[in-house]
Design a protein around this motif. Structure first.
Motif: not given
Length: 414
Positions: A82-95
């Protein structure tokens, strides 16, 4: 005082989690080594391992040489289970990043956020686009995703369905989890970006034990801290611990985005550094800069080439940053303080010596001597790695699955 009695299912769940954590940490390990490291009997380990092998979570990974006895079979996690997703919603971008079961990074999707785009609908759109593109590119079926973690700006109220409060973005109790859940029916975990960064740093530094305290500084447009206290993320009563950027360093000082004056963020945040430089030097140096990262990179380059105004602005930044860190040293007596975030990793190597001198000037001698001040080696991925850890840890500690607990996942357009 009444104590809840553990059921047999509780015991099995704890044993399962203990074994999974040990295998994850070790990479590859034998049943005997598992028994020794987990403090469980060989029979218990054998039962748990048999179940995990049958579920496909574990694989047998060759043999371990022994001293005269029968070679022992090594066990490891099945990366493709299985797999996991990691998201960072930052001040200047979304990763958005995707990881396998061992948290190996497989691929990244990156979206830039401009000032006018920092509204919830745009952030959700980028998250969905990122998830869709990653799964498509890697040909991973949606049902193989075990969970997704998100590091977000501002405060996350876990008592109110993970509502997000980000005053600088004018987000007032945004139901981000529910908005994403309309298109991604998948286990979602939210927390403040500085806290997810702290989890990533703790994960990287296995030496951080129950006896140690580490503070991770998220330096960007905004400023925050993630506090690992005795091996555990410290959240505070309302999950708002770590709003270090809004501690006051100058009474009635520079205005801050939060509406108050004199906050540390108003002196060491990217916007503040760039503003001071514009006020003290010709703005022609920054004329080609399209965003804060380009502007700050230009200021750093100018300082490295001997520009007096740039050197002075960064010196002042080190001074304020050192004073802010000294307050943390005196309050928490940490073993480690890690400069992270895009501003921290960009300016950290240049400023580190000056920052240490300023901390020494303002902190008490004994706690300062016990503190190591370092620059993060995780780069800009720290937030998304830490976010994925939220989902990964939930999987490792999850209950024993039954036939009817398969989580359905669907992808839909917004």
């Amino acid at each position: 005082m009444l104590t809840a009695r553990l059921t047999s299912r509780d015991v099995r769940r704890v044993n399962r989690s203990t074994v999974l954590h040990a295998i994850y940490r070790a990479g590859a390990i034998s049943r005997l080594q598992l028994s020794q490291s987990c403090g469980l009997s060989v029979a218990t380990v054998t039962n748990v391992v048999t179940e995990l092998l049958a579920e496909g979570i574990l694989l047998e990974a060759g043999l371990e040489a022994s001293d005269g006895g029968r070679p022992r079979v090594l066990l490891r996690l099945n990366r493709e289970y299985g797999y996991f997703l990691g998201v960072e919603i930052g001040e200047t971008d979304v990763v958005v990043e995707i990881f396998d079961l061992t948290l190996r990074n497989l691929r990244t999707a990156h979206f830039f956020l401009y000032g006018e785009e920092n509204h919830p609908q745009k952030a959700v759109q980028y998250v969905i686009e990122g998830v869709t593109s990653l799964l498509t590119a890697l040909a991973i079926p949606a049902e193989k995703v075990l969970g997704m973690g998100l590091g977000v700006p501002g405060l996350v109220d876990h008592a109110d369905n993970d509502a997000v409060l980000a005053p600088a973005w004018h987000w007032q109790r945004v139901p981000l989890k529910a908005l994403i859940g309309q298109s991604l029916r998948i286990p979602l975990f939210l927390d403040n970006g500085a806290k997810t960064m702290a989890l990533a740093e703790m994960h990287k530094r296995e030496a951080v034990t129950r006896d140690e305290t580490m503070i991770v500084l998220n330096l960007g447009t905004g400023v925050g801290a993630g506090i690992i206290y005795e091996g555990t993320l410290y959240r505070g009563k309302t999950n708002s611990a770590g709003e270090w950027g809004h501690t006051v360093v100058a009474l009635d000082g520079a205005p801050c985005r939060c509406g108050h004056r004199g906050c540390l963020e108003a002196y060491i945040g990217a916007t503040a550094i760039i503003r001071r430089f514009r006020e003290s030097a010709s703005s022609s140096l920054l004329s080609s800069a399209e965003d804060e990262m380009q502007a700050l990179t230009a200021i750093l380059a100018a300082a490295q080439h001997g520009d007096g105004a740039a050197i002075e602005v960064l010196h002042d930044t080190a001074h304020y940053l050192g004073a802010g860190l000294a307050n943390l040293v005196n309050l928490f007596n940490p073993q480690y303080m890690i400069l992270g975030g895009w501003v921290g990793t960009l300016l950290g190597p240049y400023l580190l010596s000056q920052v240490r001198q300023c901390v020494a000037r303002y902190a008490l001698a004994a706690p300062f001597e016990a503190t190591q001040i370092l620059v993060s080696q995780l780069g800009k991925d720290a937030g998304s790695i830490g976010a994925a850890l939220l989902a990964h840890e939930s999987f490792l500690t999850s209950d024993i699955p039954t036939n009817d607990t398969q989580q359905s996942i669907s992808l839909a357009t917004l």
